[in-house]
Design a protein around this motif. Structure first.
Motif, PDB file in Angstrom:
ATOM      1  N   UNK A  65       0.825  -1.207   0.000  1.00 49.13           N
ATOM      2  CA  UNK A  65       0.000   0.000   0.000  1.00 49.13           C
ATOM      3  C   UNK A  65       0.853   1.247   0.000  1.00 49.13           C
ATOM      4  N   UNK A  66       1.896   1.248   0.820  1.00 44.61           N
ATOM      5  CA  UNK A  66       2.729   2.443   0.899  1.00 44.61           C
ATOM      6  C   UNK A  66       3.508   2.661  -0.388  1.00 44.61           C
ATOM      7  N   UNK A  67       3.859   1.572  -1.071  1.00 48.35           N
ATOM      8  CA  UNK A  67       4.547   1.720  -2.351  1.00 48.35           C
ATOM      9  C   UNK A  67       3.595   2.263  -3.416  1.00 48.35           C
ATOM     10  N   UNK A  68       2.302   1.952  -3.273  1.00 49.69           N
ATOM     11  CA  UNK A  68       1.322   2.409  -4.255  1.00 49.69           C
ATOM     12  C   UNK A  68       0.961   3.878  -4.054  1.00 49.69           C
ATOM     13  N   UNK A  69       1.220   4.444  -2.897  1.00 53.34           N
ATOM     14  CA  UNK A  69       0.888   5.840  -2.634  1.00 53.34           C
ATOM     15  C   UNK A  69       1.807   6.745  -3.446  1.00 53.34           C
ATOM     16  N   UNK A  70       1.263   7.809  -3.994  1.00 53.80           N
ATOM     17  CA  UNK A  70       2.111   8.712  -4.772  1.00 53.80           C
ATOM     18  C   UNK A  70       3.084   9.465  -3.877  1.00 53.80           C
ATOM     19  N   UNK A  71       4.286   9.682  -4.390  1.00 51.43           N
ATOM     20  CA  UNK A  71       5.276  10.419  -3.611  1.00 51.43           C
ATOM     21  C   UNK A  71       5.157  11.922  -3.843  1.00 51.43           C
ATOM     22  N   UNK A  72       4.409  12.306  -4.853  1.00 52.08           N
ATOM     23  CA  UNK A  72       4.147  13.718  -5.121  1.00 52.08           C
ATOM     24  C   UNK A  72       2.663  13.891  -5.376  1.00 52.08           C
ATOM     25  N   UNK A  73       2.203  15.121  -5.370  1.00 52.23           N
ATOM     26  CA  UNK A  73       0.799  15.386  -5.626  1.00 52.23           C
ATOM     27  C   UNK A  73       0.028  15.587  -4.339  1.00 52.23           C
ATOM     28  N   UNK A  74      -1.252  15.831  -4.478  1.00 51.35           N
ATOM     29  CA  UNK A  74      -2.083  16.158  -3.326  1.00 51.35           C
ATOM     30  C   UNK A  74      -2.191  15.021  -2.326  1.00 51.35           C
ATOM     31  N   UNK A  75      -2.148  13.774  -2.768  1.00 52.49           N
ATOM     32  CA  UNK A  75      -2.326  12.631  -1.869  1.00 52.49           C
ATOM     33  C   UNK A  75      -1.032  12.129  -1.248  1.00 52.49           C
ATOM     34  N   UNK A  76       0.063  12.795  -1.478  1.00 52.53           N
ATOM     35  CA  UNK A  76       1.343  12.324  -0.949  1.00 52.53           C
ATOM     36  C   UNK A  76       1.437  12.545   0.558  1.00 52.53           C
ATOM     37  N   UNK A  77       2.227  11.735   1.250  1.00 54.57           N
ATOM     38  CA  UNK A  77       2.383  11.899   2.701  1.00 54.57           C
ATOM     39  C   UNK A  77       2.943  13.258   3.116  1.00 54.57           C
ATOM     40  N   UNK A  78       3.687  13.907   2.251  1.00 52.63           N
ATOM     41  CA  UNK A  78       4.268  15.208   2.596  1.00 52.63           C
ATOM     42  C   UNK A  78       3.205  16.294   2.772  1.00 52.63           C
ATOM     43  N   UNK A  79       2.024  16.093   2.258  1.00 54.88           N
ATOM     44  CA  UNK A  79       0.955  17.090   2.339  1.00 54.88           C
ATOM     45  C   UNK A  79       0.238  17.021   3.689  1.00 54.88           C
ATOM     46  N   UNK A  80       0.480  15.962   4.461  1.00 54.12           N
ATOM     47  CA  UNK A  80      -0.248  15.736   5.710  1.00 54.12           C
ATOM     48  C   UNK A  80      -0.196  16.927   6.662  1.00 54.12           C
TER      49      UNK A  80
END
Length: 200
Positions: A65-80
């Motif tokens: 699941x974590x590999x499937x998450x985008x690393x950029x864009x609105x849904x990335x973990x950095x936006x949290x």
């Protein structure tokens, strides 16, 4: 603070009066967009939000699941962190402030409204998608900068927002709502605020 409490009537639910309905209507699109952004992010990243981004799943499924998450864009973990900040301001502003300043507060202190609007346009607007198979191509790797347009079917020198405005009737209802709200807020705000009428 004493001054806000005594002279400005600022406090929890104090602004919820019938005479303030126009101000609530003015802030309603911002409340809706901010709430929608928070909901979409939490729905996309429930584990990340539940653990506040401090823990990672160790199971094979969680790693997939974590590999499937985008690393950029609105849904990335950095936006949290931006989502948490924006949501806290949204909740505080909705329940404890004069509601007419909520749009100004969120618009000037958090990029989430702008990012989420761009995310909605990019993912849901057919005019921004490349539909021709002859021009379809793989996206460049994320770590390499690209001078190409993110919308391959378009002229690289053309602004996508201006293109959407030129093709207003062909654009989706969501696009018309987002662009219509932004333009009307800007034009009305410019006209009213410059002429000393109440506007946030």
């Amino acid at each position: 603070a004493y001054i806000q409490d005594t002279y400005w009537n600022v406090g929890f639910l104090r602004y919820y009066e019938v005479k303030q309905i126009p101000n609530f209507l003015l802030a309603a699109p911002t409340i809706m967009l901010g709430s929608w952004a928070a909901w979409c992010y939490v729905a996309t990243n429930p584990w990340h939000c539940l653990t506040l981004g401090l823990a990672r799943r160790e199971t094979g499924r969680g790693m997939a699941d974590s590999c499937a998450k985008p690393s950029v864009g609105f849904s990335s973990p950095a936006v949290f962190v931006y989502i948490v900040h924006s949501t806290a301001l949204l909740i505080f502003g909705t329940f404890c402030m004069h509601i007419q300043v909520l749009t100004r507060l969120l618009g000037s202190s958090s990029p989430v409204l702008y990012w989420f609007s761009a995310h909605l346009l990019h993912t849901h607007e057919p005019l921004l998608q490349d539909k021709e198979p002859s021009t379809s191509r793989a996206a460049p790797p994320l770590d390499e900068p690209s001078s190409e347009s993110p919308f391959p079917a378009w002229n690289g020198n053309e602004n996508p927002v201006l293109r959407l405005l030129k093709n207003w009737r062909q654009s989706s209802v969501l696009t018309q709502w987002l662009l219509g709200y932004a333009l009307s807020y800007w034009l009305l705000g410019l006209a009213l605020h410059c002429n000393f009428f109440p506007w946030t």
